[in-house]
Design an enzyme around this catalytic site. Structure first.
Site, short mmCIF file in Angstrom:
data_model
loop_
_atom_site.label_atom_id
_atom_site.label_comp_id
_atom_site.label_asym_id
_atom_site.label_seq_id
_atom_site.Cartn_x
_atom_site.Cartn_y
_atom_site.Cartn_z
CG HIS A 140 35.38 70.13 147.45
ND1 HIS A 140 36.76 69.04 148.15
CD2 HIS A 140 35.90 69.86 146.47
CE1 HIS A 140 38.20 69.16 147.22
NE2 HIS A 140 36.96 69.22 146.46
CB ALA A 197 40.10 68.44 126.47
N GLY A 198 40.34 69.30 129.99
CA GLY A 198 41.05 70.15 131.13
C GLY A 198 41.89 69.72 131.03
CB VAL A 225 40.49 67.85 136.46
CG1 VAL A 225 39.80 66.16 136.91
CG2 VAL A 225 40.69 68.84 137.54
N1 APR Z 1 30.76 71.03 127.24
C1 APR Z 1 31.72 70.37 127.11
N2 APR Z 1 33.03 71.17 128.49
C2 APR Z 1 33.01 72.25 128.72
C3 APR Z 1 31.81 72.75 128.35
C4 APR Z 1 31.09 72.48 128.41
N3 APR Z 1 29.44 73.02 128.34
N4 APR Z 1 32.50 73.98 129.71
C5 APR Z 1 33.86 74.13 129.97
N5 APR Z 1 34.13 72.89 129.00
C6 APR Z 1 35.60 72.15 129.80
C7 APR Z 1 35.86 73.74 129.71
O1 APR Z 1 36.62 73.97 127.42
C8 APR Z 1 37.90 72.33 129.33
O2 APR Z 1 38.23 72.49 128.52
O3 APR Z 1 36.01 72.10 130.32
C9 APR Z 1 37.36 72.08 130.60
C10 APR Z 1 37.64 72.47 132.41
O4 APR Z 1 39.09 72.03 132.11
P1 APR Z 1 40.28 73.54 132.95
O5 APR Z 1 39.75 74.46 132.68
O6 APR Z 1 41.46 73.10 133.03
O7 APR Z 1 39.50 72.75 134.13
P2 APR Z 1 40.12 71.62 135.37
O8 APR Z 1 41.23 72.13 136.08
O9 APR Z 1 39.95 69.95 134.77
O10 APR Z 1 39.14 71.70 136.91
C11 APR Z 1 37.96 70.91 136.35
O11 APR Z 1 37.25 70.13 138.49
O12 APR Z 1 38.75 70.33 140.41
C12 APR Z 1 37.42 70.63 139.18
O13 APR Z 1 37.56 73.30 140.60
C13 APR Z 1 37.99 72.76 139.11
O14 APR Z 1 35.63 72.45 138.36
C14 APR Z 1 36.67 72.47 137.77
C15 APR Z 1 36.65 70.88 137.17
#
Ligand code: APR
Length: 308
Positions: A175, A10-11, A13
């Site tokens: 990528h 829920a980050g 992306v």
């Molecule tokens: N289970 C569920 N969610 C998780 C877990 C897990 N085991 N580990 C991490 N997360 C969640 C984090 O809590 C966070 O909310 O994944 C989310 C990642 O969100 P962001 O840090 O905001 O990253 P974001 O910019 O969304 O990018 C996500 O996409 O483009 C790619 O390189 C980027 O690998 C990254 C991914």
């Protein structure tokens, strides 16, 4: 019956994918994250936008995989960002564990879903999802080519001062720095781009495309791109749910196509209701083929580190 999409993570992306999906009423959406409260809060906030925006689709944030049951499609965005002091391999291993663990649970609850992987390093994470899920290759798709191509098209349209809709083309390969934009197959309203832009300008655009992710990170400092990545994911979901048979560059498991075997690499595919319905094997010059092979070698190195 409406389709159901689970977004893992829920980050930036993940939340933006969820936002775009409900805005376009493509599916009911479940957002799941390891953080408690964040998916619930963002999910509720999006649900409460429904009366204003006029959508009836349901959206729910959760930490419980039971809520993801029977999803038609799952978008994997969970992962760690690269932190200071972390090597590329450290990040690779950390995100391998995240993708492995979450895909295992997803598959348990949605054994028939189509997986779209976004977590970086993209090609290696798509390969992880493929191995862990045991799904057939038409149901495991990496999102990279649509994004890289969108960047490439943006820069060409900007250079020529024409509509982005006039610019057609694609980016092949992994990528990363070794991705392969292909000017020979790039056209502006049907006119080969080489007729319209001098070679130096086109080379600069290719370089900027390769650096597209880093360019955004350099501005944001604490995060990476999410508007264009989420738009790219939703174009893929739309092609699948509406069975558009749309040709898009996606990261897929190659089994001998382009002389590459057993590896996820970006190539043009046809996306429809069954996921990847065809891999298009286009003719490449020896130079283009060598560039694609170099890119595949870079993916292979990562895949070997995590043994997928
Ligand atoms: N289970 C569920 N969610 C998780 C877990 C897990 N085991 N580990 C991490 N997360 C969640 C984090 O809590 C966070 O909310 O994944 C989310 C990642 O969100 P962001 O840090 O905001 O990253 P974001 O910019 O969304 O990018 C996500 O996409 O483009 C790619 O390189 C980027 O690998 C990254 C991914």
């Amino acid at each position: 019956m409406r389709k159901k999409v689970t977004v893992v993570g829920a980050g930036n992306v993940g939340a933006t994918v969820a936002h775009r999906l409900v805005d376009r009423q493509l599916a009911d959406v479940v957002v799941i994250d390891i953080l408690e409260g964040v998916p619930q809060g963002k999910g509720l906030d999006l649900l409460e936008a429904g009366p204003v925006e006029g959508y009836d689709v349901r959206i729910k944030g959760t930490n419980d995989y039971a809520d993801t049951a029977n999803s038609n499609l799952v978008v994997m965005t969970a992962g760690f960002p690269r932190k200071p002091g972390m090597s590329r391999d450290d990040l690779l291993k950390a995100n391998y564990e995240v993708v492995k663990g979450t895909i295992e649970k997803i598959v348990q609850y949605s054994p028939d879903c189509i997986l779209i992987v976004v977590t970086n390093p993209l090609d290696a994470m798509a390969q992880t999802a493929f191995r862990v899920s045991g799904f057939s290759r038409n149901r495991v798709i990496g999102m990279a080519g649509v994004l890289d191509t969108a960047r490439y098209r943006t820069f060409i349209a900007e250079a020529l001062d024409v509509s982005v809709q006039n610019v057609q083309g694609f980016v092949l390969g992994g990528h990363g720095d070794t991705m392969v934009p292909v000017p020979r197959y790039t056209a502006v309203a049907g006119i080969p781009v080489s007729e319209l832009l001098p070679k130096e300008k086109l080379d600069a655009i290719i370089q900027r495309t390769r650096n597209g992710g880093a360019e955004i990170v350099n501005y944001l400092k604490t995060g990476s791109a999410y508007y264009a990545p989420s738009a790219a994911v939703v174009e893929m979901v739309d092609a699948i749910f509406n069975d558009r048979k749309k040709i898009l560059p996606c990261t897929v498991y190659l089994d001998g196509e382009y002389g590459i075997k057993g590896l996820f690499v970006g190539v043009p595919v046809k996306l429809g209701a069954r996921g990847i319905e065809q891999i298009l094997e286009i003719k490449l010059t020896p130079e283009e083929r060598a560039a694609l092979q170099k890119s595949a070698d870079a993916v292979k190195e990562l895949a070997q580190v995590i043994g997928v």
